[in-house]
Design a protein around this motif. Structure first.
Motif, PDB file in Angstrom:
ATOM      1  N   ILE A   1       0.822  -1.192   0.000  1.00 38.25           N
ATOM      2  CA  ILE A   1       0.000   0.000   0.000  1.00 38.25           C
ATOM      3  C   ILE A   1       0.870   1.261   0.000  1.00 38.25           C
ATOM      4  O   ILE A   1       0.451   2.328  -0.456  1.00 38.25           O
ATOM      5  CB  ILE A   1      -0.943  -0.009   1.228  1.00 38.25           C
ATOM      6  N   ARG A   2       2.114   1.151   0.474  1.00 41.67           N
ATOM      7  CA  ARG A   2       2.996   2.309   0.521  1.00 41.67           C
ATOM      8  C   ARG A   2       3.396   2.789  -0.877  1.00 41.67           C
ATOM      9  O   ARG A   2       3.887   3.899  -1.023  1.00 41.67           O
ATOM     10  CB  ARG A   2       4.237   1.973   1.339  1.00 41.67           C
ATOM     11  N   PHE A   3       3.198   1.955  -1.857  1.00 37.71           N
ATOM     12  CA  PHE A   3       3.581   2.298  -3.218  1.00 37.71           C
ATOM     13  C   PHE A   3       2.356   2.550  -4.099  1.00 37.71           C
ATOM     14  O   PHE A   3       2.389   2.340  -5.292  1.00 37.71           O
ATOM     15  CB  PHE A   3       4.447   1.186  -3.809  1.00 37.71           C
ATOM     16  N   TYR A   4       1.264   3.000  -3.496  1.00 40.96           N
ATOM     17  CA  TYR A   4       0.006   3.117  -4.229  1.00 40.96           C
ATOM     18  C   TYR A   4       0.085   4.112  -5.373  1.00 40.96           C
ATOM     19  O   TYR A   4      -0.614   3.965  -6.369  1.00 40.96           O
ATOM     20  CB  TYR A   4      -1.139   3.496  -3.284  1.00 40.96           C
ATOM     21  N   LYS A   5       0.944   5.108  -5.277  1.00 43.36           N
ATOM     22  CA  LYS A   5       0.989   6.097  -6.351  1.00 43.36           C
ATOM     23  C   LYS A   5       1.595   5.530  -7.621  1.00 43.36           C
ATOM     24  O   LYS A   5       1.437   6.101  -8.699  1.00 43.36           O
ATOM     25  CB  LYS A   5       1.767   7.330  -5.894  1.00 43.36           C
ATOM     26  N   SER A   6       2.285   4.410  -7.525  1.00 39.04           N
ATOM     27  CA  SER A   6       2.790   3.751  -8.731  1.00 39.04           C
ATOM     28  C   SER A   6       2.028   2.477  -9.030  1.00 39.04           C
ATOM     29  O   SER A   6       1.989   2.023 -10.161  1.00 39.04           O
ATOM     30  CB  SER A   6       4.282   3.431  -8.582  1.00 39.04           C
ATOM     31  N   ASN A   7       1.377   1.910  -8.016  1.00 37.97           N
ATOM     32  CA  ASN A   7       0.683   0.643  -8.215  1.00 37.97           C
ATOM     33  C   ASN A   7      -0.819   0.804  -8.430  1.00 37.97           C
ATOM     34  O   ASN A   7      -1.452  -0.076  -9.003  1.00 37.97           O
ATOM     35  CB  ASN A   7       0.890  -0.268  -6.996  1.00 37.97           C
ATOM     36  N   LYS A   8      -1.401   1.896  -7.949  1.00 34.20           N
ATOM     37  CA  LYS A   8      -2.850   2.049  -8.020  1.00 34.20           C
ATOM     38  C   LYS A   8      -3.235   3.418  -8.559  1.00 34.20           C
ATOM     39  O   LYS A   8      -4.092   4.106  -8.022  1.00 34.20           O
ATOM     40  CB  LYS A   8      -3.477   1.824  -6.645  1.00 34.20           C
ATOM     41  N   ASN A   9      -2.590   3.822  -9.622  1.00 35.87           N
ATOM     42  CA  ASN A   9      -2.883   5.106 -10.228  1.00 35.87           C
ATOM     43  C   ASN A   9      -4.052   4.940 -11.200  1.00 35.87           C
ATOM     44  O   ASN A   9      -3.881   4.855 -12.409  1.00 35.87           O
ATOM     45  CB  ASN A   9      -1.649   5.626 -10.961  1.00 35.87           C
ATOM     46  N   TRP A  10      -5.242   4.870 -10.658  1.00 39.74           N
ATOM     47  CA  TRP A  10      -6.431   4.598 -11.469  1.00 39.74           C
ATOM     48  C   TRP A  10      -6.681   5.729 -12.461  1.00 39.74           C
ATOM     49  O   TRP A  10      -6.633   6.899 -12.113  1.00 39.74           O
ATOM     50  CB  TRP A  10      -7.654   4.402 -10.572  1.00 39.74           C
ATOM     51  N   SER A  11      -6.926   5.347 -13.711  1.00 37.58           N
ATOM     52  CA  SER A  11      -7.031   6.315 -14.797  1.00 37.58           C
ATOM     53  C   SER A  11      -8.409   6.975 -14.842  1.00 37.58           C
ATOM     54  O   SER A  11      -9.432   6.316 -14.632  1.00 37.58           O
ATOM     55  CB  SER A  11      -6.753   5.608 -16.134  1.00 37.58           C
ATOM     56  N   ASP A  12      -8.423   8.284 -15.146  1.00 37.69           N
ATOM     57  CA  ASP A  12      -9.670   8.996 -15.386  1.00 37.69           C
ATOM     58  C   ASP A  12     -10.116   8.859 -16.843  1.00 37.69           C
ATOM     59  O   ASP A  12     -11.210   9.283 -17.201  1.00 37.69           O
ATOM     60  CB  ASP A  12      -9.505  10.484 -15.064  1.00 37.69           C
ATOM     61  N   ASP A  13      -9.274   8.285 -17.672  1.00 37.96           N
ATOM     62  CA  ASP A  13      -9.541   8.231 -19.113  1.00 37.96           C
ATOM     63  C   ASP A  13     -10.265   6.965 -19.545  1.00 37.96           C
ATOM     64  O   ASP A  13     -10.733   6.870 -20.686  1.00 37.96           O
ATOM     65  CB  ASP A  13      -8.220   8.346 -19.892  1.00 37.96           C
ATOM     66  N   VAL A  14     -10.334   5.972 -18.689  1.00 39.80           N
ATOM     67  CA  VAL A  14     -11.098   4.746 -18.964  1.00 39.80           C
ATOM     68  C   VAL A  14     -11.957   4.507 -17.733  1.00 39.80           C
ATOM     69  O   VAL A  14     -11.519   3.912 -16.747  1.00 39.80           O
ATOM     70  CB  VAL A  14     -10.179   3.540 -19.234  1.00 39.80           C
ATOM     71  N   ALA A  15     -13.193   5.003 -17.775  1.00 44.39           N
ATOM     72  CA  ALA A  15     -13.988   5.010 -16.559  1.00 44.39           C
ATOM     73  C   ALA A  15     -15.464   5.252 -16.858  1.00 44.39           C
ATOM     74  O   ALA A  15     -15.838   5.808 -17.895  1.00 44.39           O
ATOM     75  CB  ALA A  15     -13.473   6.095 -15.609  1.00 44.39           C
ATOM     76  N   PHE A  16     -16.307   4.837 -15.907  1.00 44.33           N
ATOM     77  CA  PHE A  16     -17.734   5.166 -15.897  1.00 44.33           C
ATOM     78  C   PHE A  16     -17.871   6.437 -15.060  1.00 44.33           C
ATOM     79  O   PHE A  16     -17.584   6.431 -13.852  1.00 44.33           O
ATOM     80  CB  PHE A  16     -18.543   4.026 -15.282  1.00 44.33           C
ATOM     81  N   CYS A  17     -18.282   7.532 -15.697  1.00 43.34           N
ATOM     82  CA  CYS A  17     -18.269   8.846 -15.064  1.00 43.34           C
ATOM     83  C   CYS A  17     -19.680   9.255 -14.640  1.00 43.34           C
ATOM     84  O   CYS A  17     -20.552   9.485 -15.482  1.00 43.34           O
ATOM     85  CB  CYS A  17     -17.680   9.882 -16.014  1.00 43.34           C
ATOM     86  N   ARG A  18     -19.888   9.370 -13.338  1.00 35.61           N
ATOM     87  CA  ARG A  18     -21.217   9.699 -12.811  1.00 35.61           C
ATOM     88  C   ARG A  18     -21.612  11.122 -13.166  1.00 35.61           C
ATOM     89  O   ARG A  18     -22.742  11.373 -13.589  1.00 35.61           O
ATOM     90  CB  ARG A  18     -21.229   9.505 -11.290  1.00 35.61           C
ATOM     91  N   ARG A  19     -20.726  12.077 -13.006  1.00 35.14           N
ATOM     92  CA  ARG A  19     -21.076  13.493 -13.201  1.00 35.14           C
ATOM     93  C   ARG A  19     -21.527  13.789 -14.629  1.00 35.14           C
ATOM     94  O   ARG A  19     -22.356  14.650 -14.847  1.00 35.14           O
ATOM     95  CB  ARG A  19     -19.877  14.370 -12.851  1.00 35.14           C
ATOM     96  N   THR A  20     -20.961  13.072 -15.584  1.00 34.22           N
ATOM     97  CA  THR A  20     -21.265  13.363 -16.990  1.00 34.22           C
ATOM     98  C   THR A  20     -22.166  12.326 -17.638  1.00 34.22           C
ATOM     99  O   THR A  20     -22.705  12.566 -18.718  1.00 34.22           O
ATOM    100  CB  THR A  20     -19.972  13.453 -17.806  1.00 34.22           C
ATOM    101  N   GLY A  21     -22.319  11.141 -17.007  1.00 35.65           N
ATOM    102  CA  GLY A  21     -23.102  10.080 -17.625  1.00 35.65           C
ATOM    103  C   GLY A  21     -22.402   9.423 -18.793  1.00 35.65           C
ATOM    104  O   GLY A  21     -23.036   8.718 -19.582  1.00 35.65           O
ATOM    105  N   ILE A  22     -21.097   9.619 -18.907  1.00 33.67           N
ATOM    106  CA  ILE A  22     -20.320   9.127 -20.041  1.00 33.67           C
ATOM    107  C   ILE A  22     -19.426   7.969 -19.619  1.00 33.67           C
ATOM    108  O   ILE A  22     -18.859   7.980 -18.521  1.00 33.67           O
ATOM    109  CB  ILE A  22     -19.459  10.255 -20.642  1.00 33.67           C
ATOM    110  N   VAL A  23     -19.308   6.985 -20.503  1.00 34.55           N
ATOM    111  CA  VAL A  23     -18.337   5.913 -20.329  1.00 34.55           C
ATOM    112  C   VAL A  23     -17.147   6.239 -21.221  1.00 34.55           C
ATOM    113  O   VAL A  23     -17.270   6.276 -22.449  1.00 34.55           O
ATOM    114  CB  VAL A  23     -18.926   4.541 -20.709  1.00 34.55           C
ATOM    115  N   LYS A  24     -16.009   6.508 -20.618  1.00 33.65           N
ATOM    116  CA  LYS A  24     -14.815   6.898 -21.361  1.00 33.65           C
ATOM    117  C   LYS A  24     -13.964   5.668 -21.657  1.00 33.65           C
ATOM    118  O   LYS A  24     -13.784   4.811 -20.791  1.00 33.65           O
ATOM    119  CB  LYS A  24     -14.023   7.923 -20.556  1.00 33.65           C
TER     120      LYS A  24
END
Length: 395
Positions: free
Chosen positions: A178-201
């Protein structure tokens, strides 16, 4: 405007609302509604008419992994480096690390997890080495050649030592990764189900959430064991298929246990994207409920019926045994929920959408077993209007 710069007090005009699903074009002709999308599809799940029950799997209900991450990261980093927050449900990890690090990490995890006593792998390899030892002893006793030697114990001792080292490494990995989450769990905003916009990117383009359908997909291993997963697939592949292999755009939402868990997963995803509904009441989303307008109003009206820090307080105090019992109780709730034969709101918006429905088991878990006389199949009822008919509290 980036995701972090979006205004926090309102949704985009494209946001998904189950009571305002627009009229859409029929799917392409080759995508005949009389047949399912794939030979491995078992059923297509209905839109809307939420049950309001979350799946009892992974981090969604009664799993301590989210709390360990939250404690270490803090709320700000947890929001950014978590798979799901009040704005997007990410489907891809975008790691800013080199290939050599990935290579070493893969083999480290492979070794530590395969040979570790945690999960049973170590016991298997030690057991095999002991069986080999016993065979050698047996052969020497009945067909003596060179006599018994202490050397025959080297193999099981070495295997035991190897598995012990793997177990230690796995515990260290699980405790400190968990100490390395910024390199191991950098979840992308570019491939996602977006609630605010209703868009699947996606990497193939951005599409409205209402253009996706959910399917139960069945697969089998070499022994004939069946496995089921939830596939959320774009309805219009002519706009989103992969040009290299022709495969449609879809997302896999894994769930273990019964098929009812997959129905619950789709129910939760629908409520997550539907801005007329509060966020699903799950541990990973609790720190962000006050940042979502609909959810904030819902909670301030007292409709949640729980303290603002309900999940955090629970995990700070509950023992593993209590969490295990809660998981089992919630699993029974999921299995007992009335998933089968609900109306489908999408049938009013897509021409011919409802024509392909066949009888659905009243207990959807019947999809995963051989038919028996106790299974009752019924036709899916017709939606009367474009509103969510079941707006039960979502916890």
């Amino acid at each position: 405007m980036s995701q972090t710069e979006q205004p926090q007090d309102h949704y985009a005009e494209t946001a998904f609302r189950s009571d305002a699903i627009p009229r859409q074009a029929p799917p392409p002709e080759k995508n005949v509604w009389g047949k399912l999308e794939s030979n491995f599809d078992v059923a297509r799940l209905p839109w809307g008419n939420y049950i309001g029950v979350n799946p009892s799997i992974y981090e969604y209900e009664h799993s301590e992994s989210w709390y360990r991450s939250y404690q270490y990261m803090g709320e700000q980093d947890y929001r950014r480096y978590n798979m799901i927050n009040e704005m997007r449900w990410s489907q891809f990890v975008d790691e800013d690390i080199n290939l050599f690090y990935r290579f070493l990490r893969f083999w480290f995890v492979f070794f530590s997890h395969l040979f570790s006593f945690i999960g049973g792998g170590g016991y298997f390899f030690v057991g095999v080495s002991i069986v080999v030892l016993l065979i050698e002893v047996f052969m020497e006793l009945f067909w003596p050649k060179n006599g018994l030697s202490l050397d025959i114990f080297i193999i099981p001792l070495c295997v035991t030592a190897l598995c012990s080292i793997a177990t230690i490494l796995r515990r260290l990995y699980e405790k400190n990764s968990i100490r390395f989450y910024k390199s191991n769990k950098n979840w992308s905003d570019d491939v996602a189900f977006c609630r605010r916009t209703g868009i699947v990117k996606s990497s193939r383009g951005d599409f409205p959430f209402y253009e996706f359908d959910a399917f139960i997909e069945m697969s089998a291993d070499m022994k004939g064991n069946q496995f089921h997963s939830l596939k959320v697939r774009h309805r219009y592949p002519q706009h989103s298929k992969d040009e290299r292999n022709g495969l449609p755009l879809d997302y896999n939402f894994p769930a273990d246990g019964s098929i009812a868990q997959l129905y619950a997963m789709w129910d939760m995803l629908g409520r997550y994207m539907d801005v007329s509904q509060p966020l699903p009441d799950i541990p990973r989303l609790e720190p962000f409920r006050h940042l979502d307008p609909t959810t904030k109003a819902f909670d301030e009206a007292g409709k949640r019926g729980r303290p603002a820090t309900y999940w955090r307080d629970l995990y700070a105090k509950a023992s593993e045994q209590e969490l295990k019992q809660r998981r089992e109780e919630h699993r029974q709730v999921v299995d007992a929920a009335p998933w089968g034969s609900r109306p489908d709101l999408m049938a009013q918006s897509v021409p011919g959408y409802g024509d392909s429905y066949t009888a659905e088991p009243e207990d959807v878990n019947a999809y995963g077993r051989f038919p028996n006389k106790g299974d009752r199949f019924v036709e899916r009822t017709e939606a009367k209007d474009s509103t969510v008919q079941n707006k039960r509290d979502n916890h």
